[in-house]
Design an enzyme around this catalytic site. Structure first.
Site, PDB file in Angstrom:
ATOM      1  N   PHE A   9       0.807  -1.217   0.000  1.00 46.24           N
ATOM      2  CA  PHE A   9       0.000   0.000   0.000  1.00 46.24           C
ATOM      3  C   PHE A   9       0.849   1.280   0.000  1.00 46.24           C
ATOM      4  CE2 PHE A   9      -2.168   2.829   3.347  1.00 46.24           C
ATOM      5  CZ  PHE A   9      -2.667   3.702   2.403  1.00 46.24           C
ATOM      6  N   ILE A  10       1.559   1.552   1.081  1.00 41.47           N
ATOM      7  CA  ILE A  10       2.301   2.809   1.175  1.00 41.47           C
ATOM      8  C   ILE A  10       3.468   2.806   0.198  1.00 41.47           C
ATOM      9  CG2 ILE A  10       3.483   4.408   2.718  1.00 41.47           C
ATOM     10  CD1 ILE A  10       2.002   3.148   5.055  1.00 41.47           C
ATOM     11  N   ASP A  56      12.450 -12.271  -0.641  1.00 42.31           N
ATOM     12  CA  ASP A  56      12.236 -12.110   0.792  1.00 42.31           C
ATOM     13  C   ASP A  56      13.352 -11.223   1.331  1.00 42.31           C
ATOM     14  OD1 ASP A  56      12.052 -12.422   3.570  1.00 42.31           O
ATOM     15  OD2 ASP A  56      11.686 -14.584   3.466  1.00 42.31           O
ATOM     16  N   GLU A  79       5.317  -6.905   7.761  1.00 42.23           N
ATOM     17  CA  GLU A  79       4.015  -7.472   8.102  1.00 42.23           C
ATOM     18  C   GLU A  79       3.356  -6.451   9.016  1.00 42.23           C
ATOM     19  OE1 GLU A  79       2.435 -10.140   7.181  1.00 42.23           O
ATOM     20  OE2 GLU A  79       3.982 -11.240   6.093  1.00 42.23           O
ATOM     21  N   THR A 119       6.096   3.138  12.509  1.00 41.31           N
ATOM     22  CA  THR A 119       4.703   3.399  12.851  1.00 41.31           C
ATOM     23  C   THR A 119       4.588   4.085  14.206  1.00 41.31           C
ATOM     24  OG1 THR A 119       2.616   2.284  13.402  1.00 41.31           O
ATOM     25  CG2 THR A 119       4.616   1.040  13.772  1.00 41.31           C
ATOM     26  N   ASP A 120       3.466   4.756  14.435  1.00 39.92           N
ATOM     27  CA  ASP A 120       3.195   5.334  15.748  1.00 39.92           C
ATOM     28  C   ASP A 120       2.859   4.258  16.777  1.00 39.92           C
ATOM     29  OD1 ASP A 120       0.704   4.641  14.688  1.00 39.92           O
ATOM     30  OD2 ASP A 120      -0.202   6.601  14.990  1.00 39.92           O
ATOM     31  N   GLU A 121       2.542   3.054  16.327  1.00 36.23           N
ATOM     32  CA  GLU A 121       2.111   2.011  17.258  1.00 36.23           C
ATOM     33  C   GLU A 121       3.233   1.530  18.173  1.00 36.23           C
ATOM     34  OE1 GLU A 121      -0.639  -0.936  15.930  1.00 36.23           O
ATOM     35  OE2 GLU A 121      -1.135   0.210  14.131  1.00 36.23           O
ATOM     36  N   TYR A 146       2.763  -7.208  16.335  1.00 32.89           N
ATOM     37  CA  TYR A 146       3.122  -6.315  15.230  1.00 32.89           C
ATOM     38  C   TYR A 146       3.918  -5.119  15.729  1.00 32.89           C
ATOM     39  CZ  TYR A 146       2.582  -2.231  12.241  1.00 32.89           C
ATOM     40  OH  TYR A 146       2.831  -1.080  11.539  1.00 32.89           O
ATOM     41  N   THR A 149       7.440  -5.912  17.098  1.00 31.31           N
ATOM     42  CA  THR A 149       8.480  -6.185  16.104  1.00 31.31           C
ATOM     43  C   THR A 149       8.893  -4.915  15.366  1.00 31.31           C
ATOM     44  OG1 THR A 149       6.799  -6.861  14.477  1.00 31.31           O
ATOM     45  CG2 THR A 149       7.848  -8.601  15.797  1.00 31.31           C
ATOM     46  N   LYS A 150       7.961  -3.986  15.163  1.00 28.57           N
ATOM     47  CA  LYS A 150       8.340  -2.705  14.564  1.00 28.57           C
ATOM     48  C   LYS A 150       9.212  -1.906  15.532  1.00 28.57           C
ATOM     49  CE  LYS A 150       7.515  -1.028  11.178  1.00 28.57           C
ATOM     50  NZ  LYS A 150       8.281  -1.038   9.896  1.00 28.57           N
ATOM     51  N   LYS A 201     -18.600  -2.724   9.632  1.00 27.17           N
ATOM     52  CA  LYS A 201     -18.366  -3.338  10.937  1.00 27.17           C
ATOM     53  C   LYS A 201     -17.472  -2.428  11.782  1.00 27.17           C
ATOM     54  CE  LYS A 201     -20.138  -7.446   9.644  1.00 27.17           C
ATOM     55  NZ  LYS A 201     -20.477  -7.185   8.237  1.00 27.17           N
ATOM     56  N   ARG A 210      -7.780   7.566  16.253  1.00 27.92           N
ATOM     57  CA  ARG A 210      -6.608   7.426  15.389  1.00 27.92           C
ATOM     58  C   ARG A 210      -6.262   8.765  14.760  1.00 27.92           C
ATOM     59  NH1 ARG A 210      -6.398   3.835  18.213  1.00 27.92           N
ATOM     60  NH2 ARG A 210      -6.432   1.603  17.765  1.00 27.92           N
ATOM     61  N   GLY A 276      -6.511  -6.221  23.359  1.00 26.21           N
ATOM     62  CA  GLY A 276      -5.427  -5.258  23.541  1.00 26.21           C
ATOM     63  C   GLY A 276      -5.509  -4.053  22.633  1.00 26.21           C
TER      64      GLY A 276
END
Length: 335
Positions: A9-10, A56, A79, A119-121, A146, A149-150, A201, A210, A276
């Site tokens: 995507f990005i 990979d 991922e 990422t901000d996460e 996720y 690992t980032k 949904k 967000r 979470g």
């Protein structure tokens, strides 16, 4: 320029931007072409300037050859879906940690400029209703496999800068939206649900907040960092939009697409919340704005959302084949 994850995507939007605005640059895209990587995302680009290599990023021999031929590596490959990381963390460790390590070692051997997209996460989450924002010095508190690992990959980049003098920068960006985003993600899932005659949904109450940014604004920031960012530094990227909850966003999508009842109320259903689930993200992009003069082009979230809805409406052939499997996977998890 070597762009990892450039069929995702990005990354794909970044490749299109570089091809459009920098005709002197030749681009090699390396992508594993998992479910989230799609060669169709690169359709229409000049094959004389843009080459796609399926590999990979944890393959040391393949990455050494590709990095050796590059002047710059822009590392998007990851991922990235939280729900998938909760089901099976192993691919996240492999790609986000082992893959980043492999690229860093190749960049160190060949002294290649490296930019790491994160990422901000990695910062965890913030309290709902608070005025706080994530800055470049906010401590890391990742919540999912996720984001963990980032966070680890960010720390690897910083260690390679300090220990080995790698010429690298890092950017941590808020939630992206726009064309080519896989329909497992929140905004395109709701858009394609409506286009496909399904009910949108919403996880839990939808109170989570967000910090949304259009993918083109993110990618212009990455180019600015490559051009003028200070080596060894990290830059937060965020559009400083008014804070919107997930419920606000789904209701806006419903209104823009006419998914409302006779009284004009948005039609959607609540489903089981994600374990979470982070409550609030908000990025302080002062450093990026002050040092590099970056400003978002899509300052109005609704305008960017309208453009995104239009893209998915005009490209059903891009997303329709994956829709059934995506919704079946969500249904199996109660989502």
């Amino acid at each position: 320029m070597l762009v990892t994850g450039g069929a995702g995507f990005i990354g794909a939007n970044f490749v299109h931007m570089v091809a459009r605005t920098r005709p002197e640059v030749s681009i090699v895209v390396v992508d594993k072409l998992t479910y989230a990587g799609n060669p169709a995302n690169l359709a229409g680009l000049d094959s004389a300037r843009v080459q796609l290599v399926q590999a990979d990023i944890a393959d040391a021999a393949a990455m050494d050859e590709l990095v050796a031929a590059a002047d710059t590596v822009v590392h998007f490959a990851a991922e990235s879906h939280n729900d998938n990381s909760l089901r099976d963390p192993a691919p996240f460790v492999h790609t986000n940690l082992v893959g980043t390590f492999t690229l860093l070692e190749a960049a160190r051997r060949h002294d290649v400029r490296f930019h790491h997209v994160s990422t901000d996460e990695v910062f965890g989450d913030l309290e709902l209703g608070a005025a706080t924002r994530f800055s470049e010095t906010t401590p890391y508190q990742p919540s999912s496999p996720y984001s963990a690992t980032k966070a680890g990959s960010d720390h690897l980049v910083r260690a390679w800068v300090r220990s080995f003098g790698l010429r690298a920068t890092i950017s941590n960006c808020s939630n992206n939206y726009g064309p080519f985003q896989h329909i497992e993600k929140f905004i395109p899932r709701q858009i394609t649900n409506i286009l496909d005659g399904r009910t949108p949904k919403l996880y839990g109450t939808g109170a989570q907040v967000r910090d949304w940014i259009h993918v083109d604004d993110h990618n212009r920031a990455v180019l600015d960092i490559l051009d003028r960012g200070r080596l060894g530094h990290t830059y937060n990227i965020g559009a400083d939009q008014p804070e919107l909850s997930n419920r606000d966003v789904i209701e806006l999508i419903c209104r823009l697409m006419g998914a409302t009842d006779a009284a004009g109320r948005p039609i959607y259903e609540h489903v089981a919340d994600r374990p979470g689930h982070d409550q609030r993200y908000a990025m302080d992009a002062t450093k990026l704005r002050a040092e590099l003069g970056w400003q978002p082009a899509f300052a109005d979230f609704e305008a960017g959302l309208r453009q995104t809805i239009e893209w998915y409406t005009q490209h059903p052939q891009w997303w329709h084949a994956a829709k059934e499997a995506t919704e079946a996977a969500y249904a199996a998890q109660g989502h």
